[in-house]
Write an enzyme that holds these catalytic residues in place. Structure first.
Site, PDB file in Angstrom:
ATOM      1  N   SER A  73     -68.045 -42.983 -51.481  1.00  0.00           N
ATOM      2  CA  SER A  73     -69.474 -43.156 -51.180  1.00  0.00           C
ATOM      3  C   SER A  73     -70.434 -42.993 -52.342  1.00  0.00           C
ATOM      4  CB  SER A  73     -69.885 -42.180 -50.069  1.00  0.00           C
ATOM      5  OG  SER A  73     -69.481 -42.685 -48.821  1.00  0.00           O
ATOM      6  N   SER A 101     -71.584 -44.793 -48.748  1.00  0.00           N
ATOM      7  CA  SER A 101     -72.724 -44.406 -47.952  1.00  0.00           C
ATOM      8  C   SER A 101     -73.962 -43.987 -48.748  1.00  0.00           C
ATOM      9  CB  SER A 101     -72.333 -43.248 -47.036  1.00  0.00           C
ATOM     10  OG  SER A 101     -72.053 -42.088 -47.805  1.00  0.00           O
ATOM     11  N   LYS A 103     -79.902 -37.620 -51.833  1.00  0.00           N
ATOM     12  CA  LYS A 103     -79.373 -38.215 -50.605  1.00  0.00           C
ATOM     13  C   LYS A 103     -79.757 -37.353 -49.407  1.00  0.00           C
ATOM     14  CE  LYS A 103     -74.974 -40.037 -48.773  1.00  0.00           C
ATOM     15  NZ  LYS A 103     -73.531 -40.175 -49.043  1.00  0.00           N
TER      16      LYS A 103
END
Ligand SMILES: [Zn+2]
Lengths: 474, 95, 477
Positions: free
Chosen positions: A165, A141, A66
């Site tokens: 997330s 997210s 990420k």
């Protein structure tokens, strides 16, 4: 051969490389090519070649990271325009741990800006598409990480979870996502959203992969004062039964409005499966759950408002030249941050400001105490709390962007565990109208081995096929 | 719940410019969020201590041992503006 | 307010840079004039993702300070974030302490301590002149070497009543901190910085007037002059019937003028909240034991010991004890010859310091051993006061050994009745009028006789011995 490689779970690929049946370079190039051909906008950067190999138990199985994690010399932009093109001079501990265990970085994945969002639509680098239905969101997210794993663009991925997330995008993309006990994984080098809630964890195709990945992720880090040593080794789960296990279902919460019928059906079916594996299902209540969401939307923005103050155009990132210092600050931040981030900075600043602190931040922290207490009380008589991970399946791109509150409701089931700092996993429980549904299993702090064990047993019994191409059929 | 003046004050604290055409919509959005989170006012929290940190960390301190600093060119590399080996900024007013 | 007698109410806030090896929250070595931005890392540059970890040694120093100031030490101490924007503050917040400081209360000398807490120093902002980039705009350059240096902030209660008292107390604080070894306490270099909160109130009341904050005065002289000037400014305002405005002020020592630092003072709202990156610091028994055993003898205790055990006068005891270097030198003199009376050693140390002015005794050419030898020569009457002072002058100028100087200069005391008696007799004989007055009990002329004897002996006689001989020869009891 490409199809065969694609079929291998990360654990199986690691084993194949270790036996000499598969070449590291071949595996890396397979995924590198797939990631480079990404049509989901899951990646914001893809390696051009493999880094120098590191011997280790992860045997060269590449990992998608990420973009919230700092990676030395590699763009680390947190989904934000304010960090566009920013290459940090150091690597996050979580990433360094994986690299040291032999997993090279394949690429950086798209995300909601500074991890604020539940749809990945708040990215300065554009939304990510759900591999199951390109008109829908992957969740967020960690949307890029989830979509990349679900679409087979990466064997596995590193994500972060502050209020859901990892778990929510894992659910919406039909993969496994583990949010660890707070402190079990170092936050050093993970760009902070809400420091007292942030945690890093794996997004993987199956539970065994999650365990293997997690084994090499955990550990006390002297660079993160809040990190703790995991009290035991992480084991690869093999169990197939749930005999003697009690699962508690927070009845009031999961019977509430807003939960889709298909999600409820899939959840009920999972409970039935659990029962068939020997588990006892009991009801429980988390009376503070409806306050938890509100408390979260005070605490997280408050911490974020402070964490994001460092983006001021002085040392790195975007600067809007306006002559005077104050205008430089305010216009840089105006142009550099997206709408949701600005909204949360304002809410958080308000909640901490003089005259409002006690009513908002102070109260929210006390709600947090209540939530943790209530979960603790449930764990005294039950092994796990189970809920659907998300009240809905993946929603359409743009469906919720106009109403921030409707977006916040995506995190209804994941937030209590974030506030309590306890671990939780999301595994696919089936499909609803052709889209994946996630089952959340939560336990007390440091119960990851037991959670992974139970998740493995359920996963085997459910028999979900994680490939969107085959529509999840077993 | 939050009016323009309050919004401008908070934006000022956060060093976030809000342009004229953004004010009303932002105030409305923030108000609806604040209204929603206001449910925490209902809960009886008498005698409940706040939680600021999760978990018990006993050895959180660092030994006083120096480690190498970043080379200066590395530290300055991402800076938007540099002069005299430092980070160039507009001067704060009144200094 | 005219006609009412006003008294100043002064509280001090002192920032002390701690002399640890590394910064408060990262492993960068502390900077001491290195080239700009060579002592930085992701943490002290506030890079995305970096996290603070508190320096155990800074906590240790904080505990030592708390113990020295007789503070109450917190069993659990927490850090908070103080949020504001400034280019010298890389994270947009300063990590400081708020509701659970390391040390609360306490006392040093006559002044009560409010609290002592730990925090991180800001970076340095250097003015860079007009920028080429934007027409007419002024710019600054930030150097982060100093950013993150550990600071202890010591806050007194508003109990100081004069500029002089403030200056004297600060010297005591500086000596205490230097004795502890926790800081360089150098005001010129900024390792000790002082702000003063000043207000006036009618004598005998405890109402509080509007206070102003006088910022960052960088020497003891400026502090005293600054406070004096601000007190006078406020007094003039009040006596003219005007009111004092709460503001932050700057004292310019060159012009003795006081100016407002921020004309358009923005209401501060620092939005303090618990620093989530730093768990509460639990102060363990081990930490307390370590701090306690690291405590050296502090000025107050030293002063008391000098009076009670060494019999020094209270003035001398304070003079030495509040000036650790001088006290250390005095101790060395006493140690060099334990047979000497401490008061005699003290007299000679005072005598020496009087000749040295600002220079420290230990940095002079006079070793503690030499001074002890000199005192011993006096004690044994081998030389008299006058001779000893000559020896001291020589030692200060050129160093060396007292005995050698005495011999080289022929300064041995003329001692013993055999040698001195004839000289005294001759002096009496030469002054019959005075001798008559002395015989009649008027001792005033004795000085002249002593002077005569000194002249004959080139100052090497002892006045007391001469007096005794006069009395003996004239049959006075
Ligand atoms: Zn540093």
């Amino acid at each position: 051969m490409a199809d065969e490689i694609q079929e291998l779970s990360a654990s199986a690929a690691a084993a194949a490389i270790a036996d000499g049946g598969l070449a590291r370079a071949e595996l890396f190039e397979h995924y590198r090519a797939r990631a480079a051909g990404d049509e989901l906008n899951a990646f914001t950067w893809v390696a051009e070649q493999p880094p120098a190999p590191v011997e280790g138990p992860l045997s060269g199985v590449p990992v998608a990271v990420k973009d919230l994690f700092c990676t030395e010399g590699i763009p680390s932009q947190a989904g934000s325009k304010i960090l566009a093109g920013y290459c940090p001079p150091y690597t996050a501990t979580a990433v360094a741990n994986l690299e040291a265990a032999g997993a090279p970085v394949l690429g950086k994945t798209n995300q909601d800006e500074f991890a604020m969002g539940s749809s990945n639509e708040n990215s300065a680098f554009g939304p990510v598409l759900n591999p199951w239905d390109h008109s829908r969101v992957p969740g967020g997210s960690s949307g890029g990480s989830a979509a990349a794993v679900a679409a087979g663009l990466a064997p596995w991925a590193l994500g972060t979870d502050t209020g859901g997330s990892i778990r929510q995008p894992a659910a919406l993309c039909g993969i496994v996502g583990l949010k660890p006990t707070y402190g079990a994984v170092s936050r050093y080098g993970m760009i902070a959203f809400a420091s007292s809630l942030d945690s890093a964890g794996p997004l993987t195709r199956d539970v065994a992969d999650a365990a293997l990945f997690y084994r090499h992720l955990v550990g006390r880090d002297s660079a993160d004062a809040t990190s703790v040593a995991f009290p035991e080794a992480i084991e690869i789960p093999t169990g197939e039964r749930l005999d003697g296990i009690t699962l508690a279902v927070p009845t009031g919460l999961v019977d509430g409005e807003g939960i889709e019928a298909g999600v409820r059906e899939s959840f009920e079916a999972s409970l039935e499966t659990a029962r068939s594996l020997g588990a006892t299902i009991v009801g429980c209540e988390i009376p503070s759950a409806r306050y938890a969401l509100s408390a979260y939307y005070v605490i997280a923005p408050a911490e974020a408002s402070s964490n994001l103050a460092r983006f001021d155009g002085v040392r790195y990132g975007l600067r809007v030249e306006e002559g005077r210092l104050d205008e430089m600050y305010t216009e840089t931040r105006h142009d550099g941050f997206g709408a949701e981030v600005k909204r949360r900075i304002l809410i958080g600043t308000y909640a901490l400001s003089s005259g409002y602190y006690d009513a908002y931040y102070g109260r929210a922290q006390r709600v947090r105490t209540v939530v943790a207490r209530e979960l603790g009380a449930i764990f005294e008589s039950a092994d796990f709390i189970v809920t659907p991970t998300s009240p809905t399946v993946a929603f359409g791109l743009g469906d919720r962007t106009a109403d921030p509150l409707s977006m916040y409701l995506s995190d209804l089931f994941t937030i209590p565990m974030s506030l309590a700092g306890t671990p939780a996993i999301s595994i696919p429980s089936g499909l609803s109208e052709g889209l994946p549904v996630g089952l959340q299993i939560c336990g007390p702090a440091f119960s990851e081995n037991r959670i992974l064990g139970a998740a493995h047993a359920l996963e085997q019994a459910i028999g979900f096929d994680g490939s969107p191409a085959r529509g999840g059929a077993s | 719940m939050i009016d323009r003046d309050e919004l401008l004050h908070v934006a000022r604290l956060a060093r976030l410019a809000l342009h004229e055409d953004e004010l009303d919509a932002t105030a409305a959005e923030l108000s609806s969020i604040l209204e929603h989170v206001a449910v925490i006012e209902e809960l009886d929290l008498e005698g409940v201590e706040p939680t600021a940190h999760i978990g018990d960390v006993s050895d959180s301190l660092r030994a006083d041992t120096a480690r190498p600093s970043l080379p200066r060119d590395v530290a300055l590399a991402p800076a938007p503006a540099v002069r005299d080996d430092g980070f160039l900024v507009p001067s704060p007013q009144g200094e | 307010m005219a006609g009412v007698e006003l008294e100043p109410v002064i509280g001090l806030e002192i920032h002390v840079q701690l002399r640890t090896a590394t910064k408060m929250f990262c492993s960068c070595a502390l900077g001491f004039g290195e080239p700009p931005n060579t002592r930085t890392c992701p943490v002290c540059l506030g890079l995305p993702g970096a996290l603070p970890v508190a320096n155990a040694e800074a906590i240790h120093y904080g505990l030592m300070i708390g113990m020295a100031l007789e503070s109450e030490l917190a069993p659990v101490s927490t850090f908070h974030r103080k949020n504001y924007f400034y280019p010298d503050l890389p994270k947009g917040y300063q990590i400081s302490q708020f509701d659970l400081p390391l040390c609360s209360g306490g006392k040093l000398g006559a002044v009560k301590i409010h609290r002592v807490h730990l925090e991180e120093d800001a970076a340095k902002l250097n003015h860079a002149g007009a920028s080429g980039r934007i027409q007419g705009a002024d710019s600054s350059v930030v150097d982060f070497n100093r950013g993150g240096t550990p600071l202890a902030e010591i806050v007194t209660e508003p109990e100081i009543r004069s500029a002089e008292q403030a200056g004297e107390w600060l010297r005591l604080l500086r000596t205490t901190l230097r004795t502890l070894g926790v800081s360089d306490v150098n005001m010129e270099e900024g390792s000790l910085r002082c702000d003063a909160n000043i207000s006036l109130r009618p004598v005998g009341t405890d109402q509080l007037g509007t206070k102003t904050e006088l910022k960052n005065m960088n020497s003891f002289r400026f502090i005293e002059r600054g406070i004096r000037a601000e007190v006078e400014r406020q007094r003039a305002l009040i006596e003219a019937g005007e009111s004092v405005t709460q503001e932050t002020l700057h004292f310019d020592p060159k012009t003795e003028s006081i100016t407002s630092l921020r004309s358009k003072e923005e209401a501060h709202d620092y939005r303090y909240f618990p620093e989530p990156d730093l768990p509460p610091v639990v102060i363990t028994e081990t930490m307390l034991d370590r701090a306690a055993s690291a405590l050296p003898e502090l000025p107050a205790a030293r002063e008391q010991r000098y009076v009670e055990q060494l019999g020094l006068s209270p003035e001398t005891a304070r003079l030495f004890a509040w000036r650790a270097e001088l006290a250390d030198y005095f101790d060395a003199v006493c140690a060099a010859d334990t047979s000497l009376e401490p008061q005699l050693c003290a007299n000679w140390v005072t005598e020496l310091q009087g000749r040295l002015g600002e220079q420290e005794a230990e940095d002079s050419k006079v070793s503690a051993d030499a001074l002890a030898q000199l005192a011993a020569l006096v004690a044994s009457s081998a030389i008299n006061q006058g001779g000893a002072k000559q020896v001291l002058d020589e030692l200060v100028a050129n160093g060396g050994h007292p005995a050698g100087i005495v011999e080289a200069e022929g300064l041995e005391a003329v001692g013993g009745a055999e040698e001195l008696a004839p000289i005294v007799a001759a002096a009496l004989e030469a002054n019959p009028d005075l001798t008559e007055r002395l015989r009649g009990g008027d001792m005033k002329p004795i000085g002249v006789i002593i002077g005569e004897v000194m002249k004959q002996t080139r100052g090497r006689a002892d006045g007391k011995e001469v007096t005794a001989l006069v009395r003996q020869q004239l049959g006075l009891s």
